[in-house]
Design a protein around this motif. Sequence first.
Motif, PDB file in Angstrom:
ATOM      1  N   GLY A  57       0.779  -1.242   0.000  1.00 18.16           N
ATOM      2  CA  GLY A  57       0.000   0.000   0.000  1.00 18.16           C
ATOM      3  C   GLY A  57       0.803   1.281   0.000  1.00 18.16           C
ATOM      4  O   GLY A  57       0.236   2.362   0.146  1.00 18.16           O
ATOM      5  N   LEU A  58       2.115   1.186  -0.160  1.00 23.43           N
ATOM      6  CA  LEU A  58       2.910   2.416  -0.244  1.00 23.43           C
ATOM      7  C   LEU A  58       2.692   3.066  -1.605  1.00 23.43           C
ATOM      8  O   LEU A  58       2.546   2.382  -2.619  1.00 23.43           O
ATOM      9  N   ALA A  59       2.702   4.388  -1.631  1.00 20.09           N
ATOM     10  CA  ALA A  59       2.720   5.107  -2.904  1.00 20.09           C
ATOM     11  C   ALA A  59       4.146   5.555  -3.148  1.00 20.09           C
ATOM     12  O   ALA A  59       4.809   6.063  -2.229  1.00 20.09           O
ATOM     13  N   LEU A 114       5.425   7.475   0.052  1.00 22.28           N
ATOM     14  CA  LEU A 114       4.371   7.947   0.949  1.00 22.28           C
ATOM     15  C   LEU A 114       3.755   6.732   1.640  1.00 22.28           C
ATOM     16  O   LEU A 114       3.251   5.819   0.976  1.00 22.28           O
ATOM     17  N   LEU A 170       1.058   5.342   2.919  1.00 22.17           N
ATOM     18  CA  LEU A 170      -0.403   5.484   2.974  1.00 22.17           C
ATOM     19  C   LEU A 170      -1.039   4.671   4.108  1.00 22.17           C
ATOM     20  O   LEU A 170      -1.983   5.153   4.734  1.00 22.17           O
ATOM     21  N   PRO A 171      -0.550   3.464   4.408  1.00 19.88           N
ATOM     22  CA  PRO A 171      -1.171   2.749   5.526  1.00 19.88           C
ATOM     23  C   PRO A 171      -1.032   3.485   6.860  1.00 19.88           C
ATOM     24  O   PRO A 171      -1.812   3.266   7.776  1.00 19.88           O
ATOM     25  N   ILE A 199      -0.758   6.993   7.045  1.00 25.20           N
ATOM     26  CA  ILE A 199      -0.757   8.379   6.571  1.00 25.20           C
ATOM     27  C   ILE A 199      -1.171   9.369   7.662  1.00 25.20           C
ATOM     28  O   ILE A 199      -0.754  10.531   7.639  1.00 25.20           O
ATOM     29  N   GLU A 200      -1.968   8.909   8.618  1.00 24.15           N
ATOM     30  CA  GLU A 200      -2.373   9.858   9.666  1.00 24.15           C
ATOM     31  C   GLU A 200      -1.166  10.331  10.481  1.00 24.15           C
ATOM     32  O   GLU A 200      -1.122  11.474  10.926  1.00 24.15           O
ATOM     33  N   GLN A 239       2.530  12.100   7.338  1.00 24.11           N
ATOM     34  CA  GLN A 239       1.662  12.802   6.393  1.00 24.11           C
ATOM     35  C   GLN A 239       2.352  13.271   5.120  1.00 24.11           C
ATOM     36  O   GLN A 239       1.687  13.744   4.210  1.00 24.11           O
ATOM     37  N   SER A 240       3.663  13.207   5.089  1.00 20.67           N
ATOM     38  CA  SER A 240       4.343  13.636   3.865  1.00 20.67           C
ATOM     39  C   SER A 240       5.340  12.556   3.438  1.00 20.67           C
ATOM     40  O   SER A 240       5.715  11.691   4.231  1.00 20.67           O
ATOM     41  N   PRO A 241       5.760  12.602   2.194  1.00 25.29           N
ATOM     42  CA  PRO A 241       6.592  11.515   1.670  1.00 25.29           C
ATOM     43  C   PRO A 241       8.006  11.512   2.258  1.00 25.29           C
ATOM     44  O   PRO A 241       8.533  12.548   2.663  1.00 25.29           O
ATOM     45  N   TYR A 242       8.576  10.346   2.279  1.00 23.44           N
ATOM     46  CA  TYR A 242      10.000  10.222   2.569  1.00 23.44           C
ATOM     47  C   TYR A 242      10.762  10.357   1.257  1.00 23.44           C
ATOM     48  O   TYR A 242      10.309   9.891   0.213  1.00 23.44           O
ATOM     49  N   ALA A 265      -3.529  -2.642   8.820  1.00 17.76           N
ATOM     50  CA  ALA A 265      -4.191  -2.970   7.546  1.00 17.76           C
ATOM     51  C   ALA A 265      -4.696  -1.712   6.894  1.00 17.76           C
ATOM     52  O   ALA A 265      -5.232  -0.831   7.552  1.00 17.76           O
ATOM     53  N   ASP A 266      -4.497  -1.599   5.599  1.00 14.84           N
ATOM     54  CA  ASP A 266      -4.963  -0.418   4.852  1.00 14.84           C
ATOM     55  C   ASP A 266      -6.362  -0.655   4.349  1.00 14.84           C
ATOM     56  O   ASP A 266      -6.598  -1.529   3.587  1.00 14.84           O
TER      57      ASP A 266
END
Lengths: 319, 110
Positions: free
Chosen positions: B10-12, B23, B25-26, B28-29, B32-35, B109-110
């Motif tokens: 589930g990573l973007a 990013l 996403l799993p 994300i809270e 909040q920003s990409p590595y 879990a995403d």
Amino acid sequence: MNETRTTPRMPQDVAVTLAGALASRAATRLGARALLIKGQQLASAGLRNPRNSSDVDAWVEPERFEDFIAALVARGWIERPRWRVSDSMTTHSISLLHPEWPCDIDVHRNFPGFLEPAADVFEALWARHTTIDFAGIVCDIPDRAASALILALHSLRSSPDEIRHLNEYNDLVSRLVAEDDPEFRLALTEIAAATGAAGTAEPFLLAVGAEVPPFDRDDPALIAWVAHVNAGNDVTAVFAERWRETPWSRRPHLLVLALWPSNDELRLAQPERTLGPTALVGARFSRLGRAFVSLPRALGARRRASHGEWDSPYVGGDK
Amino acid sequence: MTTIPTRAQGLAEVTEPATAYVLNLPRIEEQQSPYVFEGAAFEIWTRIDGTRTEDQIVDAMVEATGAERELVARDTRDFLATLRGLGLIEQDDREGDGDARAELVTPPAD
């Protein structure tokens, strides 16, 4: 040895791609349906040349609009500050920003130019949607024909002074004329009929050789649309249309918001300048002056629209 | 035991020639920003493909950098531990020779 950072120093196109994935995933986790519109997929679909988008546009099913906004807020996104009068004039979308991201996410509950009820429009587009991979995440997008119609409506509604929009519109028409695809033209006609875009997109449909479905030329919403196009997205004309739609009881409030914005709102309009007390007074009167000067244009645009006349470079003159 | 790090589901990710933007996403809270992975971090990240063991990643890094193996191994394992802590990678522990020191980190879990 290792350089691992979270940083706003990411290219705009990277940010937009990742934010699109973020928005799409947020909708999925919420159990809501959302379509990413405009953006990079237009180039992938051969509807325009590749270019960097400045933001992400996510069109969420209208009844989940507030839930979707809340989901993004939980992820650190906040509503972009704007004028109170804009709140009453722009009802179709909300822009969200994040302090660590160089792009906005514009969340749409509907899209200007589609005159059927928002829920019906979304259902019509969703029924024929497709998917695209953004940053490894499968995202929902409108199909190619719907994307073309959205791009056309977006361009038509934009100021012709923004030459990019005019060029994109002309380029879109040229591409579709060159394709000469009867099935695609039929799809455009079907979508326009289902979404109430027959009248608003009539110049586009005619330009690409698609059949224009029947529509009511006296529909007030269509007249307001044509007036908007005729006025070239002029803010005074937009305000005049909002004024027309606003109940009498709420008009004084709307007038106060438009004529006497707060100092913070005036500063919002010119973030690059530091406006002191004198400059604020100047900005206030300058704004009133511009509105006064453009009023005849707005009224003229409305008058021509009420006679069914288009008057825009997008349309190639009066019809 | 052989440890094979794998990227979390589930990573973007957007990868450019010398930079990866990832990013989570799993999570994300909280993240909040990409590595942004550059330099050696990028080289290690691109070698985490679910087939290479940690030792094989170290070998590849030694070959790529020409640096002393002990130093590369330490830095690589530190970096992988960081990634595990962030939930960016999981690991597959298989019977056989290898390093099984790192704890299993499973993102929500995403």
